[in-house]
Design an enzyme around this catalytic site. Sequence first.
Site, PDB file in Angstrom:
ATOM      1  N   SER A  43       3.705  -8.373  18.287  1.00  0.00           N
ATOM      2  CA  SER A  43       2.624  -9.323  18.511  1.00  0.00           C
ATOM      3  C   SER A  43       3.195 -10.549  19.197  1.00  0.00           C
ATOM      4  O   SER A  43       4.404 -10.710  19.309  1.00  0.00           O
ATOM      5  CB  SER A  43       1.967  -9.722  17.182  1.00  0.00           C
ATOM      6  OG  SER A  43       0.901 -10.599  17.389  1.00  0.00           O
ATOM      7  N   THR A  44       2.311 -11.441  19.661  1.00  0.00           N
ATOM      8  CA  THR A  44       2.750 -12.673  20.303  1.00  0.00           C
ATOM      9  C   THR A  44       2.674 -13.792  19.282  1.00  0.00           C
ATOM     10  O   THR A  44       1.638 -14.405  19.093  1.00  0.00           O
ATOM     11  CB  THR A  44       1.865 -12.994  21.523  1.00  0.00           C
ATOM     12  OG1 THR A  44       1.848 -11.864  22.368  1.00  0.00           O
ATOM     13  CG2 THR A  44       2.401 -14.178  22.281  1.00  0.00           C
ATOM     14  N   PHE A  65       2.198  23.542  10.302  1.00  0.00           N
ATOM     15  CA  PHE A  65       0.886  23.015  10.678  1.00  0.00           C
ATOM     16  C   PHE A  65       0.002  24.093  11.320  1.00  0.00           C
ATOM     17  O   PHE A  65      -0.828  23.794  12.162  1.00  0.00           O
ATOM     18  CB  PHE A  65       1.013  21.802  11.609  1.00  0.00           C
ATOM     19  CG  PHE A  65       1.468  20.555  10.907  1.00  0.00           C
ATOM     20  CD1 PHE A  65       0.560  19.602  10.501  1.00  0.00           C
ATOM     21  CD2 PHE A  65       2.806  20.352  10.624  1.00  0.00           C
ATOM     22  CE1 PHE A  65       0.973  18.466   9.839  1.00  0.00           C
ATOM     23  CE2 PHE A  65       3.241  19.230   9.951  1.00  0.00           C
ATOM     24  CZ  PHE A  65       2.324  18.271   9.550  1.00  0.00           C
ATOM     25  N   LEU A 122       2.408   7.479  18.132  1.00  0.00           N
ATOM     26  CA  LEU A 122       1.076   8.009  18.426  1.00  0.00           C
ATOM     27  C   LEU A 122       1.145   9.473  18.833  1.00  0.00           C
ATOM     28  O   LEU A 122       0.355  10.299  18.375  1.00  0.00           O
ATOM     29  CB  LEU A 122       0.414   7.197  19.552  1.00  0.00           C
ATOM     30  CG  LEU A 122       0.021   5.753  19.277  1.00  0.00           C
ATOM     31  CD1 LEU A 122      -0.774   5.206  20.457  1.00  0.00           C
ATOM     32  CD2 LEU A 122      -0.788   5.633  18.009  1.00  0.00           C
ATOM     33  N   CYS A 163      -3.486   8.551   9.048  1.00  0.00           N
ATOM     34  CA  CYS A 163      -2.733   8.512  10.301  1.00  0.00           C
ATOM     35  C   CYS A 163      -3.327   9.339  11.434  1.00  0.00           C
ATOM     36  O   CYS A 163      -3.527   8.833  12.526  1.00  0.00           O
ATOM     37  CB  CYS A 163      -1.301   8.982  10.053  1.00  0.00           C
ATOM     38  SG  CYS A 163      -0.165   7.641   9.721  1.00  0.00           S
ATOM     39  N   ARG A 174      -7.738   8.553   1.624  1.00  0.00           N
ATOM     40  CA  ARG A 174      -8.201   8.016   2.909  1.00  0.00           C
ATOM     41  C   ARG A 174      -8.531   9.147   3.877  1.00  0.00           C
ATOM     42  O   ARG A 174      -7.735  10.053   4.067  1.00  0.00           O
ATOM     43  CB  ARG A 174      -7.140   7.084   3.495  1.00  0.00           C
ATOM     44  CG  ARG A 174      -6.923   5.838   2.656  1.00  0.00           C
ATOM     45  CD  ARG A 174      -5.765   5.009   3.161  1.00  0.00           C
ATOM     46  NE  ARG A 174      -4.481   5.693   3.005  1.00  0.00           N
ATOM     47  CZ  ARG A 174      -3.319   5.178   3.416  1.00  0.00           C
ATOM     48  NH1 ARG A 174      -3.305   4.008   4.018  1.00  0.00           N
ATOM     49  NH2 ARG A 174      -2.205   5.841   3.221  1.00  0.00           N
ATOM     50  N   ALA A 222       3.504  11.737  18.245  1.00  0.00           N
ATOM     51  CA  ALA A 222       3.949  12.626  17.172  1.00  0.00           C
ATOM     52  C   ALA A 222       2.781  13.029  16.279  1.00  0.00           C
ATOM     53  O   ALA A 222       2.560  14.216  16.007  1.00  0.00           O
ATOM     54  CB  ALA A 222       5.044  11.949  16.348  1.00  0.00           C
ATOM     55  N   PRO A 253      -7.104  -0.005  10.802  1.00  0.00           N
ATOM     56  CA  PRO A 253      -8.027   1.120  10.965  1.00  0.00           C
ATOM     57  C   PRO A 253      -8.638   1.162  12.353  1.00  0.00           C
ATOM     58  O   PRO A 253      -8.379   0.285  13.193  1.00  0.00           O
ATOM     59  CB  PRO A 253      -9.098   0.829   9.910  1.00  0.00           C
ATOM     60  CG  PRO A 253      -9.133  -0.668   9.857  1.00  0.00           C
ATOM     61  CD  PRO A 253      -7.693  -1.109  10.038  1.00  0.00           C
ATOM     62  N   GLY A 260       0.802  -1.219   0.000  1.00  0.00           N
ATOM     63  CA  GLY A 260       0.000   0.000   0.000  1.00  0.00           C
ATOM     64  C   GLY A 260       0.828   1.259   0.000  1.00  0.00           C
ATOM     65  O   GLY A 260       1.953   1.306  -0.484  1.00  0.00           O
TER      66      GLY A 260
END
Length: 663
Positions: free
Chosen positions: A239-240, A361, A317, A372, A442, A319, A201, A79
């Site tokens: 992840s596990t 910004f 997160l 994001c 998006r 940032a 998402p 993607g």
Amino acid sequence: MNPLPPSAVEADELGALDDSTAPTTPEGSLTFSPPLRPQDDAAYLNLGSRANSPPLSSALSDAAARASPVRNICCVGAGFVGGPTAAVIAFHNPDIRVTVVDRDEKRIRRWNSRHPPIYEPGLNDILRIARDGSRECVVASSPTNCDAAVSSRDDEAAGASEGHPGRLITVAARQPNLVFTTDVAKCVSEADVVLIAVNTPTKSRGNGAGSATDMAAFEAVTAVVAQHASPGTIIVEKSTLALYQPGVHFEVLSNPEFLAAGTAVKDLLHADRILIGSSDTASGHRAAAALASVYASWIPRSRIITTHVFSSELAKLVANSMLAQRISSINSIAAVCDATGADVDEVAGAIGADPRIGGKFLRAGIGFGGSCFKKDVLSLVYLAETLVLPEVASYWRAVIEMNEFARNRFVSRVVKCLNNTLAGKKVTVLGYAFKKDTNDTRESPALDIIRALEEEGPREIAVFDPLCIPAQMADEIGRFAGPGALQSNGGPVAVYADVYAACWGADAVLITTEFDEFRNAPVAAPNADARPADPRPFARAEPHETDLLALQSYLRLSQPSATPSGLDSGPDAEDPLNRFHPMPPCPEDCPDCRAERVTGSAGYGASKEHVAKSRVDWSKVYYHMNRPHWVFDGRGVLDIAGMEKIGFRVESVGRRSRMAMMV
């Protein structure tokens, strides 16, 4: 009375084309790992005393010598992040095989053609070298009076005998090392490093709906990766995996990226930091060092930051949340400016001059979009709620609420200026991608605005975007606003391939994306300082791929016969170094080629870079609009005084019009 407008591109005329090449739901998370989430995994919570252990950054250098070299990288997900990131890694590491794997056969077909599924400035040159390989070429080590690439050793000898300054360097041919395929199992099993860039998402239902991250696609991918990966494989995610191969060890890293759509390639080539999170163990340090060595082929070691995996995830997160917060903050001030007569650009300029704040910004408009910002802010909200920090959650949720307020206020302003009704009227929306220089749609503000306008019952909502293909836009609007919203199904929404056709007979024009095409300021004379600088003389005895990329760009824009857009029409205009192999041929039934023929535009699938070759002739738009010629600038791209001289009535978020000042 206006003559009949040129017809819009009918959705059913293009309906038989391939699926969207610019996915509208997040098809690739803008991170290589899912957002941080609370868990009870003892392996992560039992960290021990870090005070008695060396800093992870210093441990990285000790581990580098012990790390096994990376020879094969597999990126799962083709993607908006996986494709460009893998291309840049392959471009800078010709000795590493980089494979991008995705089960979407249509997307992989496009990556292997001259119609890549996404557009990013600069991606085409990198893709052609890494995917197709390159031919041998000769370049001068210093600028020459001809300022052109030399393509053979015979020319090299002739140039030396004629006394050209500097020496001529032979750049060897390159073999392709970037592969796009659908064979997941084979690619994962052969990889030393697996990068996971898949859809994460926000959940739409169930526990945590509206803020928690939907991990379904991510967990499906990790299951496949864990089943096929070899022991010792470095997996870049969190992840596990022991659930899928009990007793088999995988080293797991967090490697969030900080890319912005429209500048993703630039952000990758000139990253201000690379963040790698790992476990605080010897094997974790070795894995981090191995991944760092891949980036170190073009990123200075001083910019490669190593942390614990939790710190890496939370940094991503925070940032994005803080950048989103700045946008919402200036939009809240824009509402105050509209109510008081202040000008938001003047306010932003004044506060941006404070070095503690800065000017980035602080551009007021209709709010942020993209995959994001909203997702990561909501993930931070969910994290705070889970940790029983309601005040923190409320604080960050307000950022999202203010973003929605900015869009709703913009639509309300349009309706109010059109006498509180859109019945029987045509409204034109210019810009569908969420920001300029990308076809990424998006979480685009334009889609929310189109849906809100539809509820007001207009005769027509015309939509135009210079980069998105009309068939893709029509398909997406049909899925998100309902098929009944499209004009082909009796609704008001019509998608156009021509900006003047879209604006023909409009009662109002809305600018929802800041494409340079929509600006009305005069086209300035070429600015030598704005053009790429000649990278010669090279800093190294042998030019790096980055040097060659810069030289290619410089020569392309320095050709004497260059058009105003900077591109020659000659056969080598896009390849002044003569390095490229021919583009992969398309089959006769290529749906992307058909789209070009139907729309009369190559869109983002063309082999050339997108350049704003011509700006909208607003005088022409004015002539074919209905009185009183309303224009609503949701991105602050217009010179209001210039538009008012033509006769437009302009409303811009937080900015004063001359008519408003006269009231």
